[in-house]
Motif scaffolding. Structure first.
Motif, mmCIF file in Angstrom:
data_model
loop_
_atom_site.group_PDB
_atom_site.id
_atom_site.type_symbol
_atom_site.label_atom_id
_atom_site.label_comp_id
_atom_site.label_asym_id
_atom_site.label_seq_id
_atom_site.Cartn_x
_atom_site.Cartn_y
_atom_site.Cartn_z
ATOM 1 N N GLU A 50 0.963 -1.289 -0.367
ATOM 2 C CA GLU A 50 0.380 0.161 0.204
ATOM 3 C C GLU A 50 0.748 0.860 0.295
ATOM 4 O O GLU A 50 0.588 1.926 -1.079
ATOM 5 N N ALA A 51 1.867 1.182 0.742
ATOM 6 C CA ALA A 51 3.015 2.670 0.742
ATOM 7 C C ALA A 51 3.820 2.350 -0.716
ATOM 8 O O ALA A 51 3.535 3.834 -1.375
ATOM 9 N N ALA A 52 3.874 0.983 -1.139
ATOM 10 C CA ALA A 52 4.682 1.214 -2.773
ATOM 11 C C ALA A 52 3.353 2.419 -3.605
ATOM 12 O O ALA A 52 3.694 3.208 -4.707
ATOM 13 N N HIS A 53 2.588 1.865 -3.508
ATOM 14 C CA HIS A 53 0.693 2.738 -4.210
ATOM 15 C C HIS A 53 0.881 4.041 -3.965
ATOM 16 O O HIS A 53 1.160 5.216 -4.590
ATOM 17 N N SER A 54 0.609 4.649 -2.923
ATOM 18 C CA SER A 54 0.786 6.062 -2.659
ATOM 19 C C SER A 54 2.027 6.584 -3.017
ATOM 20 O O SER A 54 2.113 7.840 -3.098
ATOM 21 N N THR A 55 3.487 5.871 -2.851
ATOM 22 C CA THR A 55 4.501 6.108 -3.650
ATOM 23 C C THR A 55 4.134 6.832 -4.292
ATOM 24 O O THR A 55 4.706 7.902 -5.041
ATOM 25 N N MET A 56 4.204 6.393 -5.117
ATOM 26 C CA MET A 56 4.361 5.954 -6.709
ATOM 27 C C MET A 56 3.327 6.767 -6.850
ATOM 28 O O MET A 56 2.869 7.178 -8.504
ATOM 29 N N ASP A 57 1.492 6.991 -6.559
ATOM 30 C CA ASP A 57 0.817 7.851 -6.593
ATOM 31 C C ASP A 57 1.219 9.641 -6.170
ATOM 32 O O ASP A 57 0.808 10.425 -7.023
ATOM 33 N N ALA A 58 2.105 9.277 -5.076
ATOM 34 C CA ALA A 58 2.799 10.448 -4.856
ATOM 35 C C ALA A 58 3.976 11.764 -5.279
ATOM 36 O O ALA A 58 4.275 12.718 -5.497
ATOM 37 N N TYR A 59 4.776 10.925 -6.177
ATOM 38 C CA TYR A 59 6.200 11.556 -6.874
ATOM 39 C C TYR A 59 5.551 10.991 -8.458
ATOM 40 O O TYR A 59 5.170 10.795 -8.779
ATOM 41 N N GLU A 60 5.929 12.458 -9.243
ATOM 42 C CA GLU A 60 5.369 12.756 -10.194
ATOM 43 C C GLU A 60 6.136 11.826 -11.551
ATOM 44 O O GLU A 60 5.559 10.839 -12.427
ATOM 45 N N ASN A 61 6.888 12.001 -11.082
ATOM 46 C CA ASN A 61 7.353 10.608 -12.402
ATOM 47 C C ASN A 61 7.830 9.448 -12.341
ATOM 48 O O ASN A 61 8.236 9.184 -12.915
ATOM 49 N N LEU A 62 7.032 8.746 -11.259
ATOM 50 C CA LEU A 62 6.254 7.674 -11.247
ATOM 51 C C LEU A 62 4.960 7.518 -11.898
ATOM 52 O O LEU A 62 4.454 6.549 -11.788
ATOM 53 N N GLN A 63 4.029 8.820 -12.674
ATOM 54 C CA GLN A 63 2.886 8.400 -13.005
ATOM 55 C C GLN A 63 3.410 7.480 -14.211
ATOM 56 O O GLN A 63 3.865 7.721 -15.080
ATOM 57 N N GLY A 64 2.520 6.714 -13.924
ATOM 58 C CA GLY A 64 2.438 6.090 -14.991
ATOM 59 C C GLY A 64 3.567 4.038 -15.018
ATOM 60 O O GLY A 64 3.015 3.518 -15.891
ATOM 61 N N TRP A 65 3.968 4.408 -13.887
ATOM 62 C CA TRP A 65 4.486 2.934 -13.621
ATOM 63 C C TRP A 65 3.810 2.168 -12.944
ATOM 64 O O TRP A 65 2.415 2.628 -12.721
ATOM 65 N N THR A 66 4.650 0.824 -13.059
ATOM 66 C CA THR A 66 3.083 0.235 -12.991
ATOM 67 C C THR A 66 3.825 -0.993 -11.530
ATOM 68 O O THR A 66 4.940 -1.386 -11.467
ATOM 69 N N LEU A 67 3.510 -1.343 -10.304
ATOM 70 C CA LEU A 67 3.817 -1.727 -8.688
ATOM 71 C C LEU A 67 3.279 -3.273 -9.347
ATOM 72 O O LEU A 67 1.933 -3.982 -9.229
ATOM 73 N N GLN A 68 3.520 -4.354 -10.106
ATOM 74 C CA GLN A 68 3.556 -5.550 -9.965
ATOM 75 C C GLN A 68 3.248 -6.658 -9.221
ATOM 76 O O GLN A 68 4.616 -6.862 -8.621
ATOM 77 N N GLU A 69 2.392 -6.869 -8.491
ATOM 78 C CA GLU A 69 2.268 -7.658 -7.168
ATOM 79 C C GLU A 69 2.101 -8.920 -7.423
ATOM 80 O O GLU A 69 2.131 -9.491 -7.884
ATOM 81 N N SER A 70 3.134 -9.342 -6.300
ATOM 82 C CA SER A 70 3.632 -10.566 -6.895
ATOM 83 C C SER A 70 3.781 -11.843 -5.416
ATOM 84 O O SER A 70 3.023 -11.501 -4.825
ATOM 85 N N SER A 71 4.770 -11.978 -5.263
ATOM 86 C CA SER A 71 4.650 -13.047 -3.573
ATOM 87 C C SER A 71 6.087 -12.456 -3.219
ATOM 88 O O SER A 71 6.937 -12.537 -4.303
ATOM 89 N N THR A 72 6.685 -12.747 -2.052
ATOM 90 C CA THR A 72 7.537 -12.446 -1.388
ATOM 91 C C THR A 72 9.129 -13.229 -2.434
ATOM 92 O O THR A 72 9.721 -12.925 -3.043
ATOM 93 N N ALA A 73 9.052 -14.957 -2.457
ATOM 94 C CA ALA A 73 9.376 -15.923 -3.078
ATOM 95 C C ALA A 73 9.438 -15.565 -4.548
ATOM 96 O O ALA A 73 10.429 -15.721 -5.399
ATOM 97 N N GLY A 74 8.589 -15.232 -4.923
ATOM 98 C CA GLY A 74 8.273 -14.567 -6.763
ATOM 99 C C GLY A 74 9.206 -13.365 -6.974
ATOM 100 O O GLY A 74 9.472 -13.389 -7.809
ATOM 101 N N MET A 75 9.202 -12.339 -6.151
ATOM 102 C CA MET A 75 10.531 -11.088 -6.203
ATOM 103 C C MET A 75 11.915 -11.714 -6.116
ATOM 104 O O MET A 75 12.398 -11.044 -6.753
ATOM 105 N N LEU A 76 12.210 -12.076 -4.925
ATOM 106 C CA LEU A 76 13.291 -13.061 -4.862
ATOM 107 C C LEU A 76 14.007 -13.382 -6.226
ATOM 108 O O LEU A 76 15.435 -12.978 -6.676
ATOM 109 N N ALA A 77 12.381 -14.660 -6.633
ATOM 110 C CA ALA A 77 13.546 -15.271 -7.797
ATOM 111 C C ALA A 77 13.680 -14.455 -9.195
ATOM 112 O O ALA A 77 14.510 -14.808 -9.776
ATOM 113 N N SER A 78 12.793 -13.757 -9.355
ATOM 114 C CA SER A 78 13.195 -12.230 -10.326
ATOM 115 C C SER A 78 14.466 -11.579 -10.329
ATOM 116 O O SER A 78 15.045 -11.383 -11.066
#
Length: 293
Positions: A50-78
């Motif tokens: 949720e904080a990530a979504h808020s951060t991406m909303d708050a920073y103008e330069n992050l408009q249009g970026w995507t937070l790809q929700e996954s899992s902890t294991a999936g994130m570490l594998a990537s």
């Protein structure tokens, strides 16, 4: 109560690039394009998600970026796959974490403070525990350790069982353990219910306080649950205590919901942090340096 096992992690971002000094490292726009303006995240509903979504909303330069929700294991594998290929990736992560020992990383500045800055890990206990188990309550209340202490256990627990690593740490730090138990009487086998979350940081601290209490004669049952269940269990009295809540940001909504129904014993660790992270060789120092889409 049958606890639902889940996972919860806090947020950071790690930007890992192909070759120090390469064109991709120097060209921030190329990095953004390579990752397709996407941050690889962890579980949906996590406080840091949720904080990530808020951060991406708050920073103008992050408009249009995507937070790809996954899992902890999936994130570490990537992350590991990107490192093997020496390709850029932005992930969610946190400190303390073993990746900060494995790789040379730095936390990006967060001028808007939307990631919450420095966090504390708190100890909470059910109402009535102090009266029913005063000696255990004293030990739980005394429990605190440093960021370096936790980092040591987390790092050593990457490829070894946490019970083994914690036992080793306790032997090497018997003076600290003695401070937590000083002046308390041993139990004759009373049972305590400990709830935690399955992050490595909380696996470390929960296993530690479990072994400390067991050394004083208590029988401790430890259960990993989702953060919402952790707070609910302590607030309802179905669990005795937890040393896993992250505040003021990560678990804020759960804390506020149940605040009147448990004892807050204060911080057992200070200095944990969420934020976007890059390798130290990358010429990006702030979230504001990330290129807009």
């Amino acid at each position: 109560m049958k606890f639902k096992v889940g996972s919860m992690l806090v947020l950071a971002g790690a930007l890992l690039l192909a070759g120090c000094g390469s064109e991709q490292t120097e060209d921030k726009e190329n990095v953004a394009e390579f990752v397709d303006y996407t941050i690889t995240g962890v579980e949906p509903g996590a406080g840091v998600t949720e904080a990530a979504h808020s951060t991406m909303d708050a920073y103008e330069n992050l408009q249009g970026w995507t937070l790809q929700e996954s899992s902890t294991a999936g994130m570490l594998a990537s992350l590991q796959q990107a490192i093997r290929k020496e390709e850029p990736i932005i992930i969610t992560g946190w400190t303390p974490h073993w990746i900060f020992e494995e790789y040379d990383l730095k936390m990006l500045e967060d001028p808007k403070g939307t990631m919450g800055g420095e966090e504390e890990i708190r100890t909470i206990a059910r109402k009535g525990l102090k009266e029913e188990h005063p000696e255990a309550y004293k030990i739980i209340d005394n429990f605190n350790w440093t960021l370096d202490d936790m980092q040591e256990v987390v790092n050593n627990g990457v490829d070894r069982p946490f019970p083994e690593v914690v036992e080793e740490w306790m032997t090497a730090n018997s003076d600290k353990v003695s401070e937590w138990t000083q002046g308390t009487k041993k139990s004759d086998g009373e049972t305590l219910e400990l709830v935690s979350t399955p992050w490595d940081t909380e696996r470390a601290s929960s296993e530690l306080i479990k072994q400390v209490l067991e050394g004083q004669g208590y029988k401790v049952k430890m259960t990993d649950v989702e953060p919402a269940i952790m707070f609910q269990a302590v607030a309802s009295g179905q669990a005795d205590f937890s040393v896993a809540p992250w505040l003021p940001l990560t678990h804020q909504s759960f804390y506020e919901k149940y605040r009147e129904d448990f004892d807050d014993l204060g911080a057992n660790l200070v200095g944990a942090q969420n934020g976007f992270v890059v390798p130290s060789y990358v010429d990006i120092d702030s979230i504001e340096d990330l290129q807009a889409k």
